[in-house]
Design a protein around this motif. Structure first.
Motif, mmCIF file in Angstrom:
data_model
loop_
_atom_site.group_PDB
_atom_site.id
_atom_site.type_symbol
_atom_site.label_atom_id
_atom_site.label_comp_id
_atom_site.label_asym_id
_atom_site.label_seq_id
_atom_site.Cartn_x
_atom_site.Cartn_y
_atom_site.Cartn_z
ATOM 1 N N GLU A 255 0.959 -1.068 0.188
ATOM 2 C CA GLU A 255 -0.171 0.026 -0.016
ATOM 3 C C GLU A 255 0.581 1.221 -0.024
ATOM 4 O O GLU A 255 2.071 1.099 0.699
ATOM 5 N N PRO A 256 0.594 2.371 -0.629
ATOM 6 C CA PRO A 256 1.197 3.880 -0.932
ATOM 7 C C PRO A 256 1.177 3.803 0.448
ATOM 8 O O PRO A 256 0.014 4.297 1.430
ATOM 9 N N VAL A 257 2.702 5.019 1.081
ATOM 10 C CA VAL A 257 2.167 5.641 2.547
ATOM 11 C C VAL A 257 2.498 7.338 1.826
ATOM 12 O O VAL A 257 3.597 6.860 1.282
ATOM 13 N N ASP A 258 2.404 7.848 2.861
ATOM 14 C CA ASP A 258 2.977 9.230 2.515
ATOM 15 C C ASP A 258 4.308 9.279 3.121
ATOM 16 O O ASP A 258 4.487 11.034 3.467
ATOM 17 N N ASP A 259 5.249 8.295 3.842
ATOM 18 C CA ASP A 259 6.124 8.425 4.433
ATOM 19 C C ASP A 259 7.878 8.137 3.550
ATOM 20 O O ASP A 259 7.960 6.872 3.379
ATOM 21 N N VAL A 260 7.917 8.759 3.040
ATOM 22 C CA VAL A 260 9.202 8.397 2.307
ATOM 23 C C VAL A 260 10.509 7.651 3.039
ATOM 24 O O VAL A 260 10.504 6.800 1.951
ATOM 25 N N ILE A 261 10.519 8.252 3.902
ATOM 26 C CA ILE A 261 11.415 6.693 4.502
ATOM 27 C C ILE A 261 10.879 5.777 4.722
ATOM 28 O O ILE A 261 11.691 4.857 5.095
ATOM 29 N N VAL A 262 9.664 5.255 4.913
ATOM 30 C CA VAL A 262 9.184 4.107 4.898
ATOM 31 C C VAL A 262 8.857 3.203 3.878
ATOM 32 O O VAL A 262 9.534 1.959 3.548
ATOM 33 N N SER A 263 8.363 4.169 2.949
ATOM 34 C CA SER A 263 8.426 3.520 1.339
ATOM 35 C C SER A 263 9.610 2.616 1.403
ATOM 36 O O SER A 263 9.319 1.840 0.245
ATOM 37 N N THR A 264 11.091 3.542 1.272
ATOM 38 C CA THR A 264 11.376 3.199 0.646
ATOM 39 C C THR A 264 11.972 2.159 1.304
ATOM 40 O O THR A 264 13.112 1.212 0.411
ATOM 41 N N PHE A 265 12.161 2.364 2.782
ATOM 42 C CA PHE A 265 12.352 0.790 2.977
ATOM 43 C C PHE A 265 12.346 -0.492 3.096
ATOM 44 O O PHE A 265 12.428 -1.259 2.242
ATOM 45 N N ALA A 266 10.937 -0.405 2.835
ATOM 46 C CA ALA A 266 9.692 -1.482 2.134
ATOM 47 C C ALA A 266 10.412 -1.602 1.246
ATOM 48 O O ALA A 266 10.558 -2.917 0.417
ATOM 49 N N ASP A 267 11.142 -0.481 0.345
ATOM 50 C CA ASP A 267 11.289 -1.392 -1.273
ATOM 51 C C ASP A 267 12.486 -2.083 -0.829
ATOM 52 O O ASP A 267 12.728 -2.688 -1.638
ATOM 53 N N LEU A 268 13.434 -1.356 -0.275
ATOM 54 C CA LEU A 268 14.600 -1.773 0.130
ATOM 55 C C LEU A 268 14.019 -3.937 1.089
ATOM 56 O O LEU A 268 15.329 -4.472 0.452
ATOM 57 N N ALA A 269 13.449 -3.868 1.486
ATOM 58 C CA ALA A 269 13.241 -4.832 2.821
ATOM 59 C C ALA A 269 13.234 -5.953 1.205
ATOM 60 O O ALA A 269 13.980 -6.825 0.857
ATOM 61 N N ARG A 270 11.941 -5.418 0.307
ATOM 62 C CA ARG A 270 11.836 -6.068 -0.392
ATOM 63 C C ARG A 270 13.090 -6.943 -1.685
ATOM 64 O O ARG A 270 12.566 -7.759 -1.880
ATOM 65 N N ARG A 271 13.399 -5.988 -2.203
ATOM 66 C CA ARG A 271 14.246 -5.873 -3.321
ATOM 67 C C ARG A 271 15.821 -7.132 -2.529
ATOM 68 O O ARG A 271 16.001 -7.725 -3.684
ATOM 69 N N LYS A 272 15.813 -7.113 -1.610
ATOM 70 C CA LYS A 272 17.484 -7.404 -0.279
ATOM 71 C C LYS A 272 16.627 -8.270 -0.016
ATOM 72 O O LYS A 272 16.984 -9.954 0.595
ATOM 73 N N GLY A 273 15.081 -9.000 0.420
ATOM 74 C CA GLY A 273 14.651 -10.097 0.828
ATOM 75 C C GLY A 273 15.203 -9.903 1.886
ATOM 76 O O GLY A 273 15.702 -10.848 3.197
ATOM 77 N N PHE A 274 14.949 -9.127 2.971
ATOM 78 C CA PHE A 274 14.479 -8.852 4.477
ATOM 79 C C PHE A 274 13.349 -10.208 5.017
ATOM 80 O O PHE A 274 12.034 -9.771 4.305
ATOM 81 N N ASP A 275 13.705 -10.645 5.915
ATOM 82 C CA ASP A 275 13.105 -11.274 6.717
ATOM 83 C C ASP A 275 11.721 -10.116 7.081
ATOM 84 O O ASP A 275 12.346 -9.386 8.343
ATOM 85 N N PRO A 276 10.592 -10.144 7.628
ATOM 86 C CA PRO A 276 9.891 -9.150 7.987
ATOM 87 C C PRO A 276 9.887 -9.284 9.381
ATOM 88 O O PRO A 276 9.514 -7.969 10.385
ATOM 89 N N ALA A 277 9.804 -10.262 9.497
ATOM 90 C CA ALA A 277 10.587 -10.899 11.691
ATOM 91 C C ALA A 277 11.334 -10.151 12.000
ATOM 92 O O ALA A 277 11.207 -9.166 12.878
ATOM 93 N N TRP A 278 12.629 -9.488 10.682
ATOM 94 C CA TRP A 278 13.725 -8.809 11.721
ATOM 95 C C TRP A 278 12.772 -7.831 12.224
ATOM 96 O O TRP A 278 13.550 -7.145 13.325
#
Length: 222
Positions: free
Chosen positions: A14-37
């Motif tokens: 879902e789009p969010v209006d926080d550039v830091i959170v949205s950028t981190f979420a994109d990085l997490a998906r691209r690099k395969g972060f475990d959301p539990a981390w």
């Protein structure tokens, strides 16, 4: 709470209006972060709001996992390291956080916080006022904590073999400087009440130079 909610929304796509959170979420998906981390990270940040004193090593490590170990895991994924490096990445985060706790005892106590485990000690806290009459007990306590640090750091160093050269130099230099800090505190545990133990810029530069010229070498307390 808002950042945690934004993260959950961003992670779900879902789009969010926080550039830091949205950028981190994109990085997490691209690099395969475990959301539990990420959940563990938020948990540790929430602990800072509800707990000011840590009685057991299990409590301290619960906090460290979310505040430091998962950061090591994030960095391992960002650097595209193999999963075999995960344990060392966690131990590096753990050991660095622990030496920060040891170095910053006085500062944390001034803020009403004690991250080091107090169970089995004669201390209710670690302010200078509380430890003034028990200098020997405090010194023994700090040296015991340094033994824990050294064990975790030794595990972390086993992961250097997974680091590409361009990453190994800065990471090893940072670890070497934490080892230097540990050695200074071990020699005089009460120094933490007089000043914050930090290596000079000249010492850091010389260690960078040494690690660049001899990347496979370097003593623990060099």
């Amino acid at each position: 709470a808002r950042q945690k909610e934004l993260w959950a929304r961003a992670w779900s796509g879902e789009p969010v209006d926080d550039v830091i959170v949205s950028t981190f979420a994109d990085l997490a998906r691209r690099k395969g972060f475990d959301p539990a981390w990420v959940d563990a990270f938020f948990h540790s940040m929430e602990l800072d709001l509800s707990r000011s004193t840590y009685q057991t090593i299990a409590q301290t490590l619960e906090y460290i996992y979310g505040s430091a170990e998962v950061i090591g895991l994030f960095m391992a994924r960002i650097m595209d390291l193999p999963q075999q490096a995960d344990h060392a990445a966690r131990m590096l985060g753990r050991s660095m956080q622990y030496i920060n706790f040891l170095r910053d005892v006085a500062e944390d106590a001034g803020l009403g916080r004690t991250y080091l485990p107090l169970e089995g000690t004669p201390f209710a806290g670690l302010s200078r006022r509380e430890t003034a009459d028990k200098a020997d007990e405090f010194a023994a306590f700090m040296r015991a904590q340094l033994q824990l640090y050294r064990g975790w750091q030794s595990e972390a160093e086993k992961g250097y073999v997974f680091l590409p050269y361009r990453y190994r130099i800065p990471i090893k230099t940072a670890a070497d400087m934490y080892n230097w800090t540990a050695a200074r505190i071990a020699a005089d545990p009460l120094v933490v009440y007089r000043r914050q133990v930090k290596p000079s810029k000249a010492r850091i530069f010389l260690r960078i130079l040494t690690n660049t010229l001899t990347p496979g070498k370097g003593g623990r307390h060099a």
